[in-house]
Design a protein around this motif. Structure first.
Motif, mmCIF file in Angstrom:
data_model
loop_
_atom_site.group_PDB
_atom_site.id
_atom_site.type_symbol
_atom_site.label_atom_id
_atom_site.label_comp_id
_atom_site.label_asym_id
_atom_site.label_seq_id
_atom_site.Cartn_x
_atom_site.Cartn_y
_atom_site.Cartn_z
ATOM 1 N N PRO A 96 0.820 -1.214 0.000
ATOM 2 C CA PRO A 96 0.000 0.000 0.000
ATOM 3 C C PRO A 96 0.858 1.270 0.000
ATOM 4 N N TRP A 99 1.668 2.186 -3.543
ATOM 5 C CA TRP A 99 0.523 2.665 -4.323
ATOM 6 C C TRP A 99 -0.014 3.989 -3.810
ATOM 7 N N ASP A 100 0.390 4.377 -2.594
ATOM 8 C CA ASP A 100 0.045 5.710 -2.095
ATOM 9 C C ASP A 100 0.979 6.780 -2.660
ATOM 10 N N ARG A 135 -2.670 -5.496 -11.653
ATOM 11 C CA ARG A 135 -3.331 -4.781 -10.553
ATOM 12 C C ARG A 135 -4.769 -4.359 -10.880
ATOM 13 N N MET B 1 -3.463 5.936 -3.403
ATOM 14 C CA MET B 1 -4.610 5.078 -3.775
ATOM 15 C C MET B 1 -4.210 3.622 -3.548
ATOM 16 N N ALA B 2 -4.071 3.262 -2.278
ATOM 17 C CA ALA B 2 -3.558 1.924 -1.964
ATOM 18 C C ALA B 2 -4.596 0.838 -2.237
ATOM 19 N N ASN B 3 -5.860 1.194 -2.224
ATOM 20 C CA ASN B 3 -6.890 0.191 -2.509
ATOM 21 C C ASN B 3 -7.403 0.367 -3.921
ATOM 22 N N ILE B 4 -7.830 -0.724 -4.508
ATOM 23 C CA ILE B 4 -8.486 -0.626 -5.807
ATOM 24 C C ILE B 4 -9.975 -0.875 -5.626
ATOM 25 N N PRO B 6 -12.828 -2.302 -8.065
ATOM 26 C CA PRO B 6 -13.309 -2.820 -9.351
ATOM 27 C C PRO B 6 -14.829 -2.732 -9.422
ATOM 28 N N THR B 57 -11.635 -0.295 -13.102
ATOM 29 C CA THR B 57 -11.070 -0.344 -11.753
ATOM 30 C C THR B 57 -10.542 1.027 -11.367
ATOM 31 N N SER B 59 -8.147 3.003 -9.425
ATOM 32 C CA SER B 59 -6.822 2.532 -9.075
ATOM 33 C C SER B 59 -5.928 3.752 -8.857
ATOM 34 N N HIS B 60 -4.624 3.553 -8.790
ATOM 35 C CA HIS B 60 -3.693 4.660 -8.581
ATOM 36 C C HIS B 60 -3.623 5.577 -9.810
ATOM 37 N N GLY B 61 -3.244 6.853 -9.574
ATOM 38 C CA GLY B 61 -3.090 7.817 -10.660
ATOM 39 C C GLY B 61 -1.856 7.530 -11.485
ATOM 40 N N GLN B 133 -9.950 2.609 -14.600
ATOM 41 C CA GLN B 133 -9.055 2.121 -15.646
ATOM 42 C C GLN B 133 -9.646 0.848 -16.249
#
Lengths: 185, 185
Positions: A96, A99-100, A135, B1-4, B6, B57, B59-61, B133
């Motif tokens: 995490p 991804w942060d 991911r 954005m540690a969590n995704i 979907p 999803t 997700s991260h940027g 995404q």
């Protein structure tokens, strides 16, 4: 990388690639299997009698800039060469905390501090590599990397993965499994 | 954005969001439907009697740097506010020429030339936005963006999408559909 290549790695009893070893490097491993088959596309489930399926998509690069890309294209080899009877499938998940980070922060660690691409260049073209993104697929791993090479380059491959695992980038890896495979030539 | 996150957007006859219009902006449109339902996770197929499913999803940027991220977090609102009874679901696909660019080249167009984030800031927090995404999922679109807002901000939303469509970044969009929706307050 205008086209995407979605694939499913099926760990079970059949397939072109015989499993030599499955090693849990960080976190949970994967169930032992005899062979890995590579299917086109994303399979919806685990086809019996397989033990696991890992899905991913070869897609556009997220960190490489134009100068690096030009350098890579000049020297890298495609996967699947006739003499490449050794392979490794290395699924990883990043933490995490990774991804942060924002894109600029991830790029600074990936190449600025860890020199992921530039340090890998010396192993090309002996080691061929293809990265599959997982991911966004809500898979248990974030990336699956496939490497293949000739038996005489096995020591160089071990050096490459040891180098990558020693980087600051790898401090953000919270699950990693190393599957080694061989096939008949 | 540690969590995704979907999700699957199901276009059919049921769901919280009533469809007001479906407009093909560039390329093929989507079949007309009465309503859109939002499901957690990636549905494997199209559940009868729905006409289509779009999966993505959150997700991260991929382009935002730390300074922009800090600015966004300070001003943006979450989707799903009680008064946000208007929404737009805008699926887009970018061209092969876009995906052949490297990360630095895409970033230069995204923010350097097109000012995607900085020009959008003036519409926050009135317009809430969440990007999903879809490219790595081998979906027909690369991105699905969900916007929601109060009825009195509908004109501002139209201005925002017109601004985005006038950018150089949008010259790389080769398919875009604009689905407008409303729900009971």
């Amino acid at each position: 990388m205008a086209n995407i290549v979605p694939v499913s790695f099926v760990g079970g009893t059949g397939g072109q690639w015989q499993v030599e070893s499955i090693t849990a490097i960080t976190g949970d491993g994967l169930a032992p299997v005899e062979a890995v088959a590579i299917h086109d596309g994303h399979l919806a489930g685990v086809p019996a009698p397989a033990a696991w399926v890992l899905r991913g998509t070869n897609s556009h690069g997220r960190y490489v800039d134009r100068a690096q890309q030009t350098g890579l294209v000049a020297v890298q080899a495609p996967i699947g060469r006739r003499g490449s009877t050794c392979a490794a499938l290395i699924p990883i998940r990043k933490s995490p905390a990774w991804w942060d980070l924002t894109q600029d922060e991830r790029t600074a660690i990936f190449e600025g501090e860890s020199r992921h691409i530039s340090s890998s260049m010396k192993y090309l073209p002996a080691i061929a590599r293809r990265l599959y993104q997982a991911r966004d697929l809500a898979e248990p791993f974030d990336f699956l990397t496939w490497f293949d090479y000739a038996p005489e380059d096995a020591a160089a491959f071990d050096e490459l993965v040891a180098m990558l695992r020693s980087t600051r980038e790898w401090q953000f890896v919270d699950r990693e499994v190393d599957v080694r495979l061989t096939r008949a030539s």
